[in-house]
Design a protein around this motif. Structure first.
Motif, PDB file in Angstrom:
ATOM      1  N   GLN A 304       3.214 -60.706   6.297  1.00 28.35           N
ATOM      2  CA  GLN A 304       2.510 -61.963   6.103  1.00 28.35           C
ATOM      3  C   GLN A 304       3.322 -63.130   6.645  1.00 28.35           C
ATOM      4  O   GLN A 304       2.778 -64.030   7.306  1.00 28.35           O
ATOM      5  CB  GLN A 304       2.218 -62.169   4.617  1.00 28.35           C
ATOM      6  CG  GLN A 304       1.352 -63.376   4.322  1.00 28.35           C
ATOM      7  CD  GLN A 304       1.068 -63.525   2.841  1.00 28.35           C
ATOM      8  OE1 GLN A 304       1.869 -63.102   2.016  1.00 28.35           O
ATOM      9  NE2 GLN A 304      -0.053 -64.124   2.504  1.00 28.35           N
ATOM     10  N   ASN A 307       3.381 -62.892  10.487  1.00 25.16           N
ATOM     11  CA  ASN A 307       2.082 -63.276  11.035  1.00 25.16           C
ATOM     12  C   ASN A 307       1.941 -64.791  11.080  1.00 25.16           C
ATOM     13  O   ASN A 307       1.438 -65.368  12.053  1.00 25.16           O
ATOM     14  CB  ASN A 307       0.969 -62.671  10.179  1.00 25.16           C
ATOM     15  CG  ASN A 307      -0.383 -62.767  10.858  1.00 25.16           C
ATOM     16  OD1 ASN A 307      -0.463 -62.935  12.069  1.00 25.16           O
ATOM     17  ND2 ASN A 307      -1.435 -62.643  10.082  1.00 25.16           N
ATOM     18  N   LEU A 329      -6.135 -59.712   9.966  1.00 23.43           N
ATOM     19  CA  LEU A 329      -4.944 -58.884   9.997  1.00 23.43           C
ATOM     20  C   LEU A 329      -4.981 -57.953  11.199  1.00 23.43           C
ATOM     21  O   LEU A 329      -6.034 -57.464  11.598  1.00 23.43           O
ATOM     22  CB  LEU A 329      -4.823 -58.056   8.706  1.00 23.43           C
ATOM     23  CG  LEU A 329      -4.686 -58.867   7.417  1.00 23.43           C
ATOM     24  CD1 LEU A 329      -4.682 -57.914   6.233  1.00 23.43           C
ATOM     25  CD2 LEU A 329      -3.441 -59.716   7.431  1.00 23.43           C
TER      26      LEU A 329
END
Length: 343
Positions: A304, A307, A329
């Motif tokens: 996370q 990203n 995702l």
């Protein structure tokens, strides 16, 4: 000669103008998401605009009638943030629909509209019940105990839920929510009521050390309690964000009420000591700090964070524009993603 009476301005016209501007911002953001991701204005744009207009104007008229001297900026800000939130949720819905197999994904934007309507109803009830906010001071400690009870609820064995390492949710039948969100309001009321009574003692008494006015030792009790509560949240609920938020809320309100920087020094020092102790004593705290310091050390666990870093780097300072990013995702591991990105 009589002194003229100062009559405050209601500013309801300014609130209406800002409310209309907030509606335009929310609808424009929603349309921009559709144009950026699909090349067309979303089919639900008219529905969203209608819902926002009806809800916003109805709320404005209610405030005009019940609380004519209210701050004219608060309602437009809430409407603007709600509209932007709906646009962002709609963008996530589009990304999740692309990845969802079998078409079983349920859009979240419609649910958010329902919660917005419930929030407006709750807002109206509060304005009707609490006509004078000074009446809340009589329930200062009641709100304090209620806040503590709400914070303890996620720790109960039956209704408390551990989601992604943090124990901050409770389940009541088909509903699940974070009681800490309601605890924030209760704590704010408790802190405000306490500081109204103790403000003079906290602001005037104390000693000067190294050019900073520090409070007396016996006045450190409230901040000590706040420190212990924040550390308890950190340890038992494994929620770093709420721990910092609750403690920071108390310290900032102390500073605003007393205008003494010493409270910021003492509060900041206590939180640093507690966070360092948590880092040494508890593994889940250490994992969070290590992920923040070096997320690429474990790409699959810290996906996370990575990203977000790649998304911000790709968007640059001003971003790519509404609806033109990639919130969904990636369907492969982040270790493969990093290897591919670095050539």
């Amino acid at each position: 000669m009589t002194t003229p009476t100062l009559v405050p301005r209601k500013r309801r016209g300014a609130e209406l103008t800002l409310t209309l501007l907030a509606i335009c911002i929310g609808v424009a953001a929603y349309c921009a998401v559709g144009l950026g991701s699909e090349g067309r204005i979303p089919a639900g744009a008219v529905k969203l605009a209608g819902c926002l207009v009806v809800a916003a104007i109805a709320t404005h008229l209610f405030v005009r009638k019940v609380a004519p001297y209210a701050d004219p900026v608060l309602l437009p800000l809430v409407i603007c943030l709600n509209g932007l939130g709906l646009a962002m949720i709609y963008r996530i819905d589009l990304g999740c629909e692309d990845l969802c197999l079998g078409g079983n994904y349920a859009p979240l934007a419609n649910s958010q509209l329902i919660w917005s309507a419930l929030g407006i109803v709750a807002f109206a009830v509060v304005l009707l019940v609490v006509r004078d906010h000074r009446r809340l001071q009589a329930y200062t400690y009641t709100f304090g105990f209620l806040a503590l009870a709400l914070l303890v609820l996620p720790l109960l064995p039956v209704i408390g839920q551990n989601i992604r390492g943090a124990r901050i949710w409770i389940n009541l039948g088909p509903f699940s929510f974070q009681p800490g969100e309601a605890a924030k309001i209760c704590l704010a009321i408790f802190f405000a009521g306490y500081l109204v009574v103790k403000r003079d003692a906290l602001a005037l008494a104390g000693r000067r050390f190294a050019g900073i006015d520090l409070p007396r030792g016996r006045d450190l009790g409230p901040i000590g309690v706040g420190w212990l509560i924040s550390i308890g949240i950190l340890v038992f609920q494994r929620d770093l964000g709420s721990s910092l938020l609750f403690f920071g809320l108390f310290v900032v309100m102390l500073y605003i009420a007393t205008e003494r920087p010493g409270w910021l020094v003492v509060g900041g020092g206590l939180f640093v000591v507690g966070a360092y102790f948590g880092y040494l004593a508890f593994g889940h705290v250490r994992v969070r700090f290590d992920a923040w310091l070096d997320p690429f050390a474990d790409p699959d666990r810290n996906g996370q964070i990575i990203n977000g870093l790649f998304g911000m780097a790709y968007g640059g300072i001003l971003g790519t524009g509404w609806g033109q990013g990639s919130p969904q995702l990636t369907p492969f591991s982040f270790s493969d993603f990093i290897a591919a990105a670095m050539g």
